[in-house]
Design a protein around this motif. Structure first.
Motif, PDB file in Angstrom:
ATOM      1  N   LYS A 114       0.838  -1.216   0.000  1.00 27.63           N
ATOM      2  CA  LYS A 114       0.000   0.000   0.000  1.00 27.63           C
ATOM      3  C   LYS A 114       0.866   1.256   0.000  1.00 27.63           C
ATOM      4  O   LYS A 114       0.494   2.286  -0.582  1.00 27.63           O
ATOM      5  CB  LYS A 114      -0.958  -0.005   1.188  1.00 27.63           C
ATOM      6  CG  LYS A 114      -2.298  -0.631   0.876  1.00 27.63           C
ATOM      7  CD  LYS A 114      -2.319  -2.130   0.807  1.00 27.63           C
ATOM      8  CE  LYS A 114      -2.487  -2.740  -0.522  1.00 27.63           C
ATOM      9  NZ  LYS A 114      -2.527  -4.212  -0.495  1.00 27.63           N
TER      10      LYS A 114
ATOM     11  N   GLY B 178      -3.410 -12.641 -12.468  1.00 26.24           N
ATOM     12  CA  GLY B 178      -4.229 -11.426 -12.489  1.00 26.24           C
ATOM     13  C   GLY B 178      -5.207 -11.372 -11.328  1.00 26.24           C
ATOM     14  O   GLY B 178      -6.304 -10.836 -11.440  1.00 26.24           O
ATOM     15  N   GLY B 179      -4.776 -11.915 -10.187  1.00 28.70           N
ATOM     16  CA  GLY B 179      -5.598 -11.801  -8.982  1.00 28.70           C
ATOM     17  C   GLY B 179      -5.261 -10.502  -8.272  1.00 28.70           C
ATOM     18  O   GLY B 179      -4.872  -9.504  -8.899  1.00 28.70           O
TER      19      GLY B 179
ATOM     20  N   VAL C  50      -2.817  -9.752  -5.971  1.00 28.53           N
ATOM     21  CA  VAL C  50      -1.400  -9.363  -5.964  1.00 28.53           C
ATOM     22  C   VAL C  50      -0.969  -8.893  -7.350  1.00 28.53           C
ATOM     23  O   VAL C  50      -0.341  -7.835  -7.498  1.00 28.53           O
ATOM     24  CB  VAL C  50      -0.509 -10.552  -5.510  1.00 28.53           C
ATOM     25  CG1 VAL C  50       0.968 -10.190  -5.651  1.00 28.53           C
ATOM     26  CG2 VAL C  50      -0.815 -10.933  -4.068  1.00 28.53           C
TER      27      VAL C  50
ATOM     28  N   SER D  12      -7.361 -16.016 -16.818  1.00 30.05           N
ATOM     29  CA  SER D  12      -8.749 -15.622 -17.102  1.00 30.05           C
ATOM     30  C   SER D  12      -8.837 -14.107 -17.115  1.00 30.05           C
ATOM     31  O   SER D  12      -7.936 -13.431 -17.589  1.00 30.05           O
ATOM     32  CB  SER D  12      -9.657 -16.228 -16.035  1.00 30.05           C
ATOM     33  OG  SER D  12      -9.073 -16.060 -14.767  1.00 30.05           O
TER      34      SER D  12
ATOM     35  N   GLU E 151      -2.368 -19.074 -21.105  1.00 27.73           N
ATOM     36  CA  GLU E 151      -1.793 -20.143 -20.278  1.00 27.73           C
ATOM     37  C   GLU E 151      -0.281 -20.119 -20.459  1.00 27.73           C
ATOM     38  O   GLU E 151       0.214 -20.243 -21.594  1.00 27.73           O
ATOM     39  CB  GLU E 151      -2.382 -21.483 -20.755  1.00 27.73           C
ATOM     40  CG  GLU E 151      -2.188 -22.647 -19.817  1.00 27.73           C
ATOM     41  CD  GLU E 151      -2.861 -22.475 -18.451  1.00 27.73           C
ATOM     42  OE1 GLU E 151      -3.990 -21.972 -18.388  1.00 27.73           O
ATOM     43  OE2 GLU E 151      -2.217 -22.852 -17.457  1.00 27.73           O
TER      44      GLU E 151
ATOM     45  N   VAL F  94     -10.746  -5.083   0.208  1.00 25.30           N
ATOM     46  CA  VAL F  94     -10.487  -3.893  -0.610  1.00 25.30           C
ATOM     47  C   VAL F  94      -9.227  -4.154  -1.419  1.00 25.30           C
ATOM     48  O   VAL F  94      -8.183  -4.503  -0.860  1.00 25.30           O
ATOM     49  CB  VAL F  94     -10.304  -2.627   0.256  1.00 25.30           C
ATOM     50  CG1 VAL F  94      -9.941  -1.435  -0.631  1.00 25.30           C
ATOM     51  CG2 VAL F  94     -11.576  -2.325   1.037  1.00 25.30           C
TER      52      VAL F  94
ATOM     53  N   PHE G 107      -6.463  -2.445  -3.741  1.00 30.92           N
ATOM     54  CA  PHE G 107      -5.991  -1.065  -3.869  1.00 30.92           C
ATOM     55  C   PHE G 107      -5.456  -0.760  -5.261  1.00 30.92           C
ATOM     56  O   PHE G 107      -4.381  -0.175  -5.425  1.00 30.92           O
ATOM     57  CB  PHE G 107      -4.968  -0.763  -2.777  1.00 30.92           C
ATOM     58  CG  PHE G 107      -5.593  -0.745  -1.399  1.00 30.92           C
ATOM     59  CD1 PHE G 107      -5.903  -1.926  -0.737  1.00 30.92           C
ATOM     60  CD2 PHE G 107      -5.918   0.454  -0.798  1.00 30.92           C
ATOM     61  CE1 PHE G 107      -6.507  -1.903   0.512  1.00 30.92           C
ATOM     62  CE2 PHE G 107      -6.517   0.488   0.458  1.00 30.92           C
ATOM     63  CZ  PHE G 107      -6.812  -0.698   1.114  1.00 30.92           C
TER      64      PHE G 107
HETATM   65  N1  LIG Z   1      -5.773  -5.907  -0.812  1.00 30.05           N
HETATM   66  C1  LIG Z   1      -5.890  -7.143  -0.347  1.00 30.05           C
HETATM   67  O1  LIG Z   1      -6.773  -7.483   0.419  1.00 30.05           O
HETATM   68  C2  LIG Z   1      -4.893  -8.178  -0.788  1.00 30.05           C
HETATM   69  C3  LIG Z   1      -3.805  -7.816  -1.564  1.00 30.05           C
HETATM   70  C4  LIG Z   1      -2.959  -8.810  -2.025  1.00 30.05           C
HETATM   71  C5  LIG Z   1      -3.179 -10.133  -1.681  1.00 30.05           C
HETATM   72  N2  LIG Z   1      -4.236 -10.454  -0.907  1.00 30.05           N
HETATM   73  C6  LIG Z   1      -4.529 -11.869  -0.596  1.00 30.05           C
HETATM   74  O2  LIG Z   1      -3.481 -12.710  -1.041  1.00 30.05           O
HETATM   75  C7  LIG Z   1      -4.038 -13.850  -1.673  1.00 30.05           C
HETATM   76  C8  LIG Z   1      -3.158 -14.268  -2.820  1.00 30.05           C
HETATM   77  O3  LIG Z   1      -3.259 -13.333  -3.903  1.00 30.05           O
HETATM   78  P1  LIG Z   1      -2.873 -13.755  -5.385  1.00 30.05           P
HETATM   79  O4  LIG Z   1      -3.139 -12.610  -6.270  1.00 30.05           O
HETATM   80  O5  LIG Z   1      -1.519 -14.379  -5.393  1.00 30.05           O
HETATM   81  O6  LIG Z   1      -3.868 -14.946  -5.685  1.00 30.05           O
HETATM   82  P2  LIG Z   1      -5.313 -14.960  -6.386  1.00 30.05           P
HETATM   83  O7  LIG Z   1      -5.853 -16.317  -6.129  1.00 30.05           O
HETATM   84  O8  LIG Z   1      -6.098 -13.764  -6.025  1.00 30.05           O
HETATM   85  O9  LIG Z   1      -4.995 -14.821  -7.953  1.00 30.05           O
HETATM   86  C9  LIG Z   1      -4.216 -15.758  -8.664  1.00 30.05           C
HETATM   87  C10 LIG Z   1      -4.240 -15.383 -10.145  1.00 30.05           C
HETATM   88  O10 LIG Z   1      -3.277 -16.142 -10.852  1.00 30.05           O
HETATM   89  C11 LIG Z   1      -3.871 -16.683 -12.019  1.00 30.05           C
HETATM   90  N3  LIG Z   1      -3.139 -17.919 -12.350  1.00 30.05           N
HETATM   91  C12 LIG Z   1      -2.988 -19.008 -11.546  1.00 30.05           C
HETATM   92  N4  LIG Z   1      -2.225 -19.931 -12.168  1.00 30.05           N
HETATM   93  C13 LIG Z   1      -1.903 -19.415 -13.384  1.00 30.05           C
HETATM   94  C14 LIG Z   1      -1.152 -19.895 -14.489  1.00 30.05           C
HETATM   95  N5  LIG Z   1      -0.572 -21.090 -14.467  1.00 30.05           N
HETATM   96  N6  LIG Z   1      -1.051 -19.104 -15.589  1.00 30.05           N
HETATM   97  C15 LIG Z   1      -1.650 -17.884 -15.600  1.00 30.05           C
HETATM   98  N7  LIG Z   1      -2.349 -17.362 -14.580  1.00 30.05           N
HETATM   99  C16 LIG Z   1      -2.484 -18.130 -13.494  1.00 30.05           C
HETATM  100  C17 LIG Z   1      -5.328 -16.876 -11.645  1.00 30.05           C
HETATM  101  O11 LIG Z   1      -6.146 -16.960 -12.782  1.00 30.05           O
HETATM  102  C18 LIG Z   1      -5.581 -15.622 -10.820  1.00 30.05           C
HETATM  103  O12 LIG Z   1      -5.847 -14.533 -11.652  1.00 30.05           O
HETATM  104  C19 LIG Z   1      -5.438 -13.494  -2.089  1.00 30.05           C
HETATM  105  O13 LIG Z   1      -6.304 -14.518  -1.713  1.00 30.05           O
HETATM  106  C20 LIG Z   1      -5.755 -12.203  -1.421  1.00 30.05           C
HETATM  107  O14 LIG Z   1      -6.895 -12.277  -0.606  1.00 30.05           O
HETATM  108  C21 LIG Z   1      -5.105  -9.505  -0.457  1.00 30.05           C
END
Ligand SMILES: NC(=O)c1ccc[n+]([C@@H]2O[C@H](COP(=O)([O-])OP(=O)(O)OC[C@H]3O[C@@H](n4cnc5c(N)ncnc54)[C@H](O)[C@@H]3O)[C@@H](O)[C@H]2O)c1
Ligand SMILES: Cc1cc2nc3c(=O)[nH]c(=O)nc-3n(C[C@H](O)[C@H](O)[C@H](O)COP(=O)(O)OP(=O)(O)OC[C@H]3O[C@@H](n4cnc5c(N)ncnc54)[C@H](O)[C@@H]3O)c2cc1C
Length: 494
Positions: free
Chosen positions: A54, A189-190, A192, A213, A243, A382, A384
């Protein structure tokens, strides 16, 4: 090797934000508590996650907000060195002295080392030379009443050929880097991936984000779409539906990611690759096997945090180590409940509020002091990014998948008087998901600048199960963006 054995009422393994909280709540009623920590007291959140990320994101958001206000002149460019220096301040230079002091001041004992359960109520702690404990390299902690697993989570590397040997960045490296790479490819694209792609673009890197996705797949679709559109606007190359098939680190230090999308093979070469493809609970090396428990997806706990699989009602789990919990605030909420349960079950004092605690193994009443009900029905998050994404409870799809008869309505934030005044580019969406049978909100999502600050009203509505007819009487002030609540209810049909 020297070894010593000590007895405490409660032993907490992991001094992250959640472990610290559960320990504090249990200790408040006079129980003696030891907290075992193998790295830094304060955990992932303080040093490599929430706080540094942040700190990296805030300056870009502030500049963009200022740029969108009519009448504001030239906005200064970001000072990258100053941002990194501020990030170092926020993480206390990765020194946990202040957290260790807080633990001591709260009357608890910090035991530095790696904790492993070796028998019921018994935790064996081994410490490296760097984390020597009172001259002893090994220590056995016996808990009279409870052991709490608060060991957090670790990132997962997807099985992409060449990825492991390419020494990719994970979120730790991304949040603690001293230099900004000229170019960065983000895999995932989650939360992080979306946040760090934004931060590194702000800091001046050429960023490519490649993911399987859409972005932020667990949230309402409009959220990921808006974040992808903004990332593209600021110059990030966003590749969706791809992929990853291979990663190669070259002799000059650069790295190439090859991926397939729509049957076509493409590749991108950058100075660095960040893998942000998800996290798993850190439950593999805490001795659960000694109890015959397997928890690759996290501990399975009841609403009081008790791990019922362990015989004798002494093992609890909290935070990221538990299945379904992935944020600091949700873990700390659970920690407050579990700490209070342990204090009420084993402490001497009568609880000041909350009534009698249910016996071990008994189901607590939902929404009482001893049940973490919100973890099930009203988790908040949230993200950010720009726009920010803030959510509580269920998305429309999650509610339908759970068999609810729901209706979702949305309204544009810029179509409120408050939104109009915020600035020329101000835009966003609010969505509420209404359970048609109970006429209450089961979820809400806000997408827009500072949307995180709008979330709590929705959380109160979901937790309070406030009927929409009563919400109608909650009058938002004019001219604020919160008037979107009125517009949402009108759109719903009130
Ligand atoms: N602001 C916040 O609250 C915050 C911030 C950062 C992280 N976090 C927590 O940390 C956790 C982890 O976050 P994250 O982003 O690592 O995980 P996530 O599960 O949110 O996202 C993982 C992403 O990676 C992609 N992915 C997975 N395997 C893949 C592959 N082989 N090829 C291409 N894409 C692939 C998925 O489709 C997805 O988009 C989350 O559950 C989140 O709650 C929270
Ligand atoms: C980049 C990033 C950004 C994030 N941003 C946010 C955000 O903005 N807001 C939010 O709410 N969440 C955010 N999160 C999620 C948040 O970091 C976690 O939910 C939170 O840290 C979980 O807290 P915890 O105490 O359960 O675990 P942790 O913070 O992981 O702490 C666990 C502690 O246990 C210790 N430990 C583990 N095993 C042992 C053992 N066997 N013996 C002794 N000690 C042990 C570890 O060293 C660690 O200190 C983010 C995550 C990431 C990766």
């Amino acid at each position: 090797m020297e070894s010593q054995t000590d007895e405490f009422d409660v032993v907490v393994i992991g001094a992250g934000p959640v472990g610290e909280n559960v320990a504090d709540r249990a200790a408040r009623t006079g129980l003696s508590v030891a907290v075992v920590e193998s790295e830094l007291a304060g955990g992932e959140c303080s040093y490599w996650a929430c706080m540094p990320s942040k700190a990296l994101l805030r300056p870009g958001a502030a500049v963009e907000a200022a740029e969108s206000v009519v009448g504001v002149g030239d906005v200064p460019a970001l000072d990258v060195r100053a941002i990194l220096a501020h990030r170092d301040e926020v993480t206390h230079g990765w020194d946990d002295e202040s957290q260790a002091d807080w633990i001591a001041d709260a009357g608890m004992t910090l035991v530095r080392g790696h904790g492993r359960i070796v028998a019921p109520r018994t935790v064996h702690v081994t410490s490296s030379a760097l984390a020597e404990v009172d001259g002893a390299r090994e220590r056995t902690l016996v808990a009279r009443h409870a052991v709490v697993v608060a060991t957090g989570s670790v990132p997962v590397l997807p099985p992409v050929p060449g990825l492991e040997t390419a020494s990719p960045w994970g979120s730790r490296e991304a949040t603690s880097a001293d230099e900004v790479p000229g170019s960065l490819v983000v895999l995932g694209g989650g939360v992080v991936g979306s946040e760090m792609a934004t931060a590194y673009r702000d800091l001046g890197a050429d960023v490519t984000l490649v993911t399987r996705s859409g972005l932020l797949g667990a949230m309402e679709p409009a959220a990921g779409e808006a974040v992808a559109a903004h990332l593209r606007e600021i110059g990030v190359d966003v590749v969706l539906g791809a992929e990853a098939t291979e990663v190669v680190r070259h002799d000059d230090g650069s790295v190439t990611l090859t991926y397939q999308s729509d049957g076509t093979t493409s590749s991108v070469t950058a100075d660095q690759i960040l893998v942000a493809s998800g996290r798993v609970p850190r439950t593999g090396d805490v001795g659960l096997e000694s109890l015959g428990i397997e928890a690759p997806r996290g501990l399975d706990v009841d609403p009081t945090g008790l791990v019922q699989e362990a015989e004798g009602h002494w093992l609890y789990g909290v935070g990221d180590a538990v299945a379904g919990i992935t944020t600091t605030h949700q873990g700390k909420y659970q920690a407050r409940v579990v700490g209070d349960v342990i204090a009420a079950r084993h402490g001497d004092e009568e609880p000041a509020w909350g009534g009698p605690v249910p016996g071990p193994g008994a189901e607590p009443e939902p929404w009482t002091r001893y049940a973490s009900t919100s973890d099930v029905v009203a988790q908040t998050q949230v993200v950010f990014t720009r726009p920010q994404v803030a959510s509580v409870g269920l998305t429309e799809k999650q509610a339908r998948d759970a068999g609810m008869r729901v209706r979702a309505v949305s309204f544009a934030l810029e179509d409120t008087a408050g939104g109009y005044l915020m600035g020329a580019d101000f835009a966003g969406t609010a969505t509420i998901v209404v359970d048609e049978d109970r006429r209450v909100l089961v979820g809400a999502t806000f997408v827009g600048p500072e949307a995180g600050e709008m979330l709590h009203a929705a959380t109160v509505a979901v937790v309070g199960a406030v009927p929409v007819e009563r919400l109608w009487h909650a009058v938002p002030a004019y001219p604020t963006v919160s008037e979107v609540w009125l517009r949402l209810l009108e759109t719903y049909g009130l």
